[in-house]
Motif scaffolding. Structure first.
Motif, PDB file in Angstrom:
ATOM      1  N   SER A  47      28.023 -10.294  16.982  1.00 18.63           N
ATOM      2  CA  SER A  47      27.378 -10.694  18.229  1.00 18.63           C
ATOM      3  C   SER A  47      26.740  -9.497  18.920  1.00 18.63           C
ATOM      4  CB  SER A  47      28.423 -11.324  19.160  1.00 18.63           C
ATOM      5  OG  SER A  47      27.865 -11.573  20.425  1.00 18.63           O
ATOM      6  N   SER A  48      25.564  -9.740  19.466  1.00 20.14           N
ATOM      7  CA  SER A  48      24.876  -8.691  20.223  1.00 20.14           C
ATOM      8  C   SER A  48      25.368  -8.640  21.661  1.00 20.14           C
ATOM      9  CB  SER A  48      23.366  -8.952  20.218  1.00 20.14           C
ATOM     10  OG  SER A  48      23.089 -10.103  21.015  1.00 20.14           O
ATOM     11  N   GLY A  49      26.099  -9.682  22.053  1.00 23.53           N
ATOM     12  CA  GLY A  49      26.532  -9.777  23.451  1.00 23.53           C
ATOM     13  C   GLY A  49      25.599 -10.637  24.280  1.00 23.53           C
ATOM     14  N   ASP A  50      24.552 -11.164  23.627  1.00 22.77           N
ATOM     15  CA  ASP A  50      23.584 -11.996  24.342  1.00 22.77           C
ATOM     16  C   ASP A  50      23.299 -13.236  23.488  1.00 22.77           C
ATOM     17  OD1 ASP A  50      21.418 -12.395  26.446  1.00 22.77           O
ATOM     18  OD2 ASP A  50      20.216 -12.363  24.601  1.00 22.77           O
ATOM     19  N   LEU A  51      23.576 -14.414  24.052  1.00 27.66           N
ATOM     20  CA  LEU A  51      23.412 -15.655  23.302  1.00 27.66           C
ATOM     21  C   LEU A  51      21.990 -15.844  22.799  1.00 27.66           C
ATOM     22  CD1 LEU A  51      24.465 -18.350  22.236  1.00 27.66           C
ATOM     23  CD2 LEU A  51      24.022 -19.327  24.502  1.00 27.66           C
ATOM     24  N   ARG A  52      21.020 -15.599  23.648  1.00 30.27           N
ATOM     25  CA  ARG A  52      19.616 -15.805  23.243  1.00 30.27           C
ATOM     26  C   ARG A  52      19.250 -14.903  22.063  1.00 30.27           C
ATOM     27  NH1 ARG A  52      14.638 -16.625  27.284  1.00 30.27           N
ATOM     28  NH2 ARG A  52      13.018 -16.766  25.721  1.00 30.27           N
ATOM     29  N   THR A  53      19.641 -13.650  22.136  1.00 29.19           N
ATOM     30  CA  THR A  53      19.356 -12.708  21.046  1.00 29.19           C
ATOM     31  C   THR A  53      20.039 -13.150  19.757  1.00 29.19           C
ATOM     32  OG1 THR A  53      19.119 -10.899  22.623  1.00 29.19           O
ATOM     33  CG2 THR A  53      19.563 -10.283  20.334  1.00 29.19           C
ATOM     34  N   ASP A  54      21.295 -13.607  19.872  1.00 34.09           N
ATOM     35  CA  ASP A  54      22.028 -14.056  18.689  1.00 34.09           C
ATOM     36  C   ASP A  54      21.396 -15.306  18.085  1.00 34.09           C
ATOM     37  OD1 ASP A  54      23.742 -11.940  19.107  1.00 34.09           O
ATOM     38  OD2 ASP A  54      25.382 -13.160  19.903  1.00 34.09           O
ATOM     39  N   LEU A  55      20.941 -16.229  18.921  1.00 30.85           N
ATOM     40  CA  LEU A  55      20.289 -17.445  18.408  1.00 30.85           C
ATOM     41  C   LEU A  55      18.943 -17.112  17.757  1.00 30.85           C
ATOM     42  CD1 LEU A  55      21.139 -20.080  21.152  1.00 30.85           C
ATOM     43  CD2 LEU A  55      22.039 -19.954  18.808  1.00 30.85           C
ATOM     44  N   GLU A  56      18.219 -16.163  18.321  1.00 35.05           N
ATOM     45  CA  GLU A  56      16.965 -15.738  17.690  1.00 35.05           C
ATOM     46  C   GLU A  56      17.247 -15.139  16.313  1.00 35.05           C
ATOM     47  OE1 GLU A  56      14.923 -13.084  20.350  1.00 35.05           O
ATOM     48  OE2 GLU A  56      14.127 -14.753  21.547  1.00 35.05           O
ATOM     49  N   ALA A  57      18.283 -14.295  16.232  1.00 33.07           N
ATOM     50  CA  ALA A  57      18.640 -13.694  14.941  1.00 33.07           C
ATOM     51  C   ALA A  57      19.048 -14.779  13.947  1.00 33.07           C
ATOM     52  CB  ALA A  57      19.774 -12.683  15.128  1.00 33.07           C
ATOM     53  N   ARG A 101      31.159 -18.387  23.993  1.00 31.99           N
ATOM     54  CA  ARG A 101      32.280 -18.939  24.776  1.00 31.99           C
ATOM     55  C   ARG A 101      33.301 -17.859  25.099  1.00 31.99           C
ATOM     56  NH1 ARG A 101      31.012 -23.670  21.559  1.00 31.99           N
ATOM     57  NH2 ARG A 101      32.341 -22.957  19.857  1.00 31.99           N
ATOM     58  N   GLY A 102      33.484 -16.926  24.170  1.00 32.38           N
ATOM     59  CA  GLY A 102      34.408 -15.814  24.396  1.00 32.38           C
ATOM     60  C   GLY A 102      33.973 -14.918  25.553  1.00 32.38           C
ATOM     61  N   ARG A 103      32.692 -14.926  25.871  1.00 33.44           N
ATOM     62  CA  ARG A 103      32.175 -14.154  27.013  1.00 33.44           C
ATOM     63  C   ARG A 103      32.206 -14.977  28.297  1.00 33.44           C
ATOM     64  NH1 ARG A 103      28.358 -12.860  22.884  1.00 33.44           N
ATOM     65  NH2 ARG A 103      26.860 -14.332  23.761  1.00 33.44           N
ATOM     66  N   GLY A 104      32.757 -16.198  28.208  1.00 37.19           N
ATOM     67  CA  GLY A 104      32.843 -17.044  29.397  1.00 37.19           C
ATOM     68  C   GLY A 104      31.592 -17.854  29.663  1.00 37.19           C
ATOM     69  N   GLU A 105      30.681 -17.911  28.707  1.00 32.40           N
ATOM     70  CA  GLU A 105      29.438 -18.665  28.874  1.00 32.40           C
ATOM     71  C   GLU A 105      29.656 -20.125  28.494  1.00 32.40           C
ATOM     72  OE1 GLU A 105      26.704 -14.802  27.649  1.00 32.40           O
ATOM     73  OE2 GLU A 105      26.930 -16.447  26.227  1.00 32.40           O
ATOM     74  N   THR A 106      28.714 -20.967  28.893  1.00 24.46           N
ATOM     75  CA  THR A 106      28.710 -22.370  28.495  1.00 24.46           C
ATOM     76  C   THR A 106      27.471 -22.586  27.633  1.00 24.46           C
ATOM     77  OG1 THR A 106      29.753 -22.942  30.590  1.00 24.46           O
ATOM     78  CG2 THR A 106      28.787 -24.747  29.322  1.00 24.46           C
ATOM     79  N   PRO A 107      27.605 -22.367  26.333  1.00 27.01           N
ATOM     80  CA  PRO A 107      26.433 -22.489  25.462  1.00 27.01           C
ATOM     81  C   PRO A 107      26.126 -23.952  25.167  1.00 27.01           C
ATOM     82  CG  PRO A 107      28.348 -21.973  24.149  1.00 27.01           C
ATOM     83  CD  PRO A 107      28.803 -21.961  25.598  1.00 27.01           C
ATOM     84  N   PRO A 108      24.949 -24.218  24.619  1.00 26.56           N
ATOM     85  CA  PRO A 108      24.628 -25.584  24.197  1.00 26.56           C
ATOM     86  C   PRO A 108      25.550 -26.014  23.059  1.00 26.56           C
ATOM     87  CG  PRO A 108      22.830 -24.063  23.675  1.00 26.56           C
ATOM     88  CD  PRO A 108      23.891 -23.274  24.343  1.00 26.56           C
ATOM     89  N   SER A 109      25.582 -27.305  22.798  1.00 28.76           N
ATOM     90  CA  SER A 109      26.417 -27.822  21.711  1.00 28.76           C
ATOM     91  C   SER A 109      25.798 -27.474  20.355  1.00 28.76           C
ATOM     92  CB  SER A 109      26.550 -29.340  21.832  1.00 28.76           C
ATOM     93  OG  SER A 109      25.303 -29.953  21.568  1.00 28.76           O
ATOM     94  N   THR A 110      26.631 -27.498  19.345  1.00 27.52           N
ATOM     95  CA  THR A 110      26.155 -27.268  17.976  1.00 27.52           C
ATOM     96  C   THR A 110      25.093 -28.298  17.614  1.00 27.52           C
ATOM     97  OG1 THR A 110      28.318 -26.396  17.365  1.00 27.52           O
ATOM     98  CG2 THR A 110      26.875 -27.077  15.565  1.00 27.52           C
ATOM     99  N   PRO A 140      22.198 -25.947  30.032  1.00 26.38           N
ATOM    100  CA  PRO A 140      23.005 -25.146  30.965  1.00 26.38           C
ATOM    101  C   PRO A 140      22.588 -23.677  30.877  1.00 26.38           C
ATOM    102  CG  PRO A 140      24.405 -26.425  29.472  1.00 26.38           C
ATOM    103  CD  PRO A 140      22.991 -26.606  29.025  1.00 26.38           C
ATOM    104  N   GLN A 141      22.457 -23.046  32.007  1.00 28.18           N
ATOM    105  CA  GLN A 141      22.103 -21.625  32.039  1.00 28.18           C
ATOM    106  C   GLN A 141      23.367 -20.798  32.180  1.00 28.18           C
ATOM    107  OE1 GLN A 141      18.840 -20.676  31.521  1.00 28.18           O
ATOM    108  NE2 GLN A 141      18.608 -22.856  31.152  1.00 28.18           N
ATOM    109  N   ARG A 142      23.328 -19.603  31.631  1.00 29.78           N
ATOM    110  CA  ARG A 142      24.502 -18.737  31.699  1.00 29.78           C
ATOM    111  C   ARG A 142      24.633 -18.139  33.074  1.00 29.78           C
ATOM    112  NH1 ARG A 142      23.242 -14.475  28.016  1.00 29.78           N
ATOM    113  NH2 ARG A 142      21.168 -15.238  27.903  1.00 29.78           N
TER     114      ARG A 142
END
Length: 193
Positions: A79-89, A141-150, A191-193
């Motif tokens: 993880s890069s620590g950023d959901l958007r960056t990880d999803l782009e990767a 989720r481990g960073r306390g975010e509410t990401p979109p569903s799979t 949902p936004q972080r």
């Protein structure tokens, strides 16, 4: 062990033949269109008799399907620590996997009805996509975010990539893969972080 009993070879000839045939398919897919692949060409490259391939795999489609399961993207990067960056990767890796030499032919062979009678190839493809996404979402989720569903990510990122690559649509590149993630995050229902 008795001195007269020959030692068992790890893997033996069968494993060597299988490895040579898999490597030949992979190499030939890099060099030419998969529509030009034939069992005799694979056999020649692997240094085996075509009969060996027919006996073991039966058809070129079955061989391609087996190779497909061996050449998929590894686990997602850390993880890069950023959901958007990880999803782009993730999107870029998925696109790279599909567009690698032979990638879409390997995918088509894996899910072909005559090869995949029990739909296990489709389930395996979905499983690989889901596992990769779940790793990204778990980190979020481990960073306390509410990401979109799979399911939402499969619908908004994975499905469009597969669709565009399968149908050879133009401009299906890294910019497009990143745009899918941008669109996901610009959706007001997301949902936004």
């Amino acid at each position: 062990m008795n001195a007269d009993t020959p030692a068992k070879r790890p893997g033996g000839r069968s494993a060597r033949v299988q490895a040579a045939v898999h490597q030949a398919v992979t190499d030939l897919a890099r060099e030419r269109e998969t529509a030009q692949l034939t069992i005799p060409a694979v056999a020649e490259r692997a240094g085996v008799n075509p009969t060996t391939i027919y006996r073991r795999w039966g058809t070129l489609q079955a061989l391609l399907a087996e190779v497909a399961t061996l050449h998929t993207a590894d686990a997602p990067p850390p993880s890069s620590g950023d959901l958007r960056t990880d999803l782009e990767a993730y999107a870029i890796r998925t696109l790279a996997d599909l567009t690698r030499p032979g990638g879409i032919a390997f995918f088509r062979a894996e899910v072909a009805p005559d090869i995949d009678e029990r739909r296990s190839g489709l389930r395996e493809c979905l499983h690989r996509a889901t596992v990769g996404l779940e790793a990204v979402l778990e980190a979020s989720r481990g960073r306390g975010e509410t990401p979109p569903s799979t399911e939402r990510l499969l619908d908004r990122i994975v499905a469009p990539l597969y669709f565009r690559v399968v149908f050879s649509m133009p401009d299906t590149d890294e910019t497009y893969a990143r745009a899918l993630v941008t669109d996901l995050f610009s959706d007001p229902s997301q949902p936004q972080r």
